[in-house]
Design an enzyme around this catalytic site. Structure first.
Site, PDB file in Angstrom:
ATOM      1  N   GLY A  13       0.794  -1.232   0.000  1.00 37.57           N
ATOM      2  CA  GLY A  13       0.000   0.000   0.000  1.00 37.57           C
ATOM      3  C   GLY A  13       0.820   1.272   0.000  1.00 37.57           C
ATOM      4  CE  LYS A  66     -12.470 -12.215 -12.025  1.00 34.75           C
ATOM      5  NZ  LYS A  66     -11.317 -11.365 -11.689  1.00 34.75           N
ATOM      6  CG  MET A  91      -1.222  -8.114  -6.960  1.00 27.78           C
ATOM      7  SD  MET A  91      -0.662  -7.024  -8.301  1.00 27.78           S
ATOM      8  CE  MET A  91       0.937  -7.713  -8.638  1.00 27.78           C
ATOM      9  NE  ARG A  92      -8.584 -11.569  -5.652  1.00 34.46           N
ATOM     10  CZ  ARG A  92      -8.636 -12.883  -5.806  1.00 34.46           C
ATOM     11  NH1 ARG A  92      -9.250 -13.414  -6.843  1.00 34.46           N
ATOM     12  NH2 ARG A  92      -8.102 -13.678  -4.906  1.00 34.46           N
ATOM     13  CG  LEU A  93      -7.387 -10.152 -15.166  1.00 34.97           C
ATOM     14  CD1 LEU A  93      -7.850 -11.149 -16.225  1.00 34.97           C
ATOM     15  CD2 LEU A  93      -7.134  -8.790 -15.798  1.00 34.97           C
ATOM     16  CB  ILE A  94     -11.249  -5.179 -13.146  1.00 35.08           C
ATOM     17  CG1 ILE A  94     -10.272  -4.504 -12.176  1.00 35.08           C
ATOM     18  CG2 ILE A  94     -12.643  -4.574 -13.049  1.00 35.08           C
ATOM     19  CD1 ILE A  94     -10.678  -4.498 -10.727  1.00 35.08           C
ATOM     20  CG  ASN A 108      -3.417  -1.146 -12.856  1.00 38.01           C
ATOM     21  OD1 ASN A 108      -3.282  -1.254 -11.642  1.00 38.01           O
ATOM     22  ND2 ASN A 108      -2.735  -1.903 -13.710  1.00 38.01           N
ATOM     23  CG  HIS A 110       2.018  -2.785 -15.085  1.00 33.75           C
ATOM     24  ND1 HIS A 110       1.662  -3.937 -14.406  1.00 33.75           N
ATOM     25  CD2 HIS A 110       3.012  -3.129 -15.922  1.00 33.75           C
ATOM     26  CE1 HIS A 110       2.418  -4.934 -14.830  1.00 33.75           C
ATOM     27  NE2 HIS A 110       3.243  -4.474 -15.753  1.00 33.75           N
TER      28      HIS A 110
HETATM   29  C1  GAR Z   1       3.290  -1.338  -7.475  1.00 32.23           C
HETATM   30  O1  GAR Z   1       4.628  -1.384  -7.946  1.00 32.23           O
HETATM   31  C2  GAR Z   1       2.311  -1.429  -8.621  1.00 32.23           C
HETATM   32  O2  GAR Z   1       2.767  -0.788  -9.781  1.00 32.23           O
HETATM   33  C3  GAR Z   1       2.226  -2.921  -8.806  1.00 32.23           C
HETATM   34  O3  GAR Z   1       2.173  -3.433  -7.502  1.00 32.23           O
HETATM   35  C4  GAR Z   1       2.994  -2.589  -6.653  1.00 32.23           C
HETATM   36  C5  GAR Z   1       2.198  -2.283  -5.400  1.00 32.23           C
HETATM   37  O4  GAR Z   1       3.007  -1.595  -4.475  1.00 32.23           O
HETATM   38  N1  GAR Z   1       1.079  -3.286  -9.583  1.00 32.23           N
HETATM   39  C6  GAR Z   1       1.067  -4.254 -10.506  1.00 32.23           C
HETATM   40  O5  GAR Z   1       2.017  -4.974 -10.731  1.00 32.23           O
HETATM   41  C7  GAR Z   1      -0.253  -4.404 -11.252  1.00 32.23           C
HETATM   42  N2  GAR Z   1      -0.121  -5.290 -12.368  1.00 32.23           N
HETATM   43  P1  GAR Z   1       2.365  -0.899  -3.206  1.00 32.23           P
HETATM   44  O6  GAR Z   1       1.449  -1.948  -2.539  1.00 32.23           O
HETATM   45  O7  GAR Z   1       3.515  -0.546  -2.325  1.00 32.23           O
HETATM   46  O8  GAR Z   1       1.584   0.290  -3.670  1.00 32.23           O
END
Ligand code: GAR
Length: 194
Positions: A13, A66, A91-94, A108, A110
């Site tokens: 987070g 879902k 980390m789940r597909l919407i 989102n 990434h």
């Molecule tokens: C982040 O680096 C975000 O870009 C990635 O998860 C991490 C969460 O970090 N998201 C993905 O890989 C989505 N495909 P955080 O919990 O510290 O914000």
């Protein structure tokens, strides 16, 4: 007008915290009404508590489908009058249930320069591939895995052979890019090419 958002997260987070901090610093005109997580023990739950922000957590396997858990999320977001869904390490597909309820209102972040390295462990994928420059992408969510229209990107140089240093650079850029992009988006200052 202040935009009401829900932040969805499955992990630490740090992006949630950066968004909340930007709001408190007056850099982002929004309010996090609720955090949604599929991992009741995730550190993001503790961070939300530190800011007195409500959390809705669920365990996907306790639902028949879902569509079922997404409908419960929608009901909760409606109660909180949420306008936008902000994914921050969710980390789940919407699925189609949420996508149609929040059409063009789900964003989102990434940790790669999409369309390179979609899916899980984008930083690991980039290092494994030996790229010298990777980055961060903020994009609208569609039914694909990290495929929706791109809102903003920033490049990050890989620290050769050092994953945690690379990850730290990426996170720092994410925190800045996400909050500034959201501010532009909510103020209608972003024009999409596609
Ligand atoms: C982040 O680096 C975000 O870009 C990635 O998860 C991490 C969460 O970090 N998201 C993905 O890989 C989505 N495909 P955080 O919990 O510290 O914000």
């Amino acid at each position: 007008m202040t935009t009401k958002i829900a932040v969805f997260a499955s992990g630490s987070g740090s992006n949630f915290q950066a968004i909340q901090q930007a709001i408190e610093d007056g850099k982002l005109d929004a309010r996090i009404e609720i955090v949604v997580t599929d991992k009741p023990d995730a550190y993001v739950v503790k961070r939300a508590g530190n800011f007195n922000i409500a959390v809705f957590s669920f365990v996907a396997k306790q639902y028949a489908s879902k569509a079922d858990y997404e409908q419960e999320i929608i009901d909760t977001l409606k109660e909180h009058e949420v306008d936008w869904i902000i994914l921050a390490g969710y980390m789940r597909l919407i699925g189609s249930t949420l996508l149609s309820a929040f059409s063009n209102r789900i964003v989102n972040i990434h940790p790669s320069l999409l369309p390179s390295f979609p899916g899980k462990d984008a930083i690991g994928q980039a290092m494994e591939h030996g790229v010298k420059v990777t980055g961060v992408t903020v994009h609208f969510v569609d039914e694909g895995m990290d495929t929706g229209p791109i809102l903003s990107q920033a490049a990050v140089e890989v620290v050769d052979g050092d994953r945690s240093a690379t990850e730290a650079r990426i996170h720092a850029v994410e925190h800045e890019l996400y909050t500034s992009t959201l501010q532009k988006l909510f103020k209608n200052e972003i024009k999409l090419v596609h």
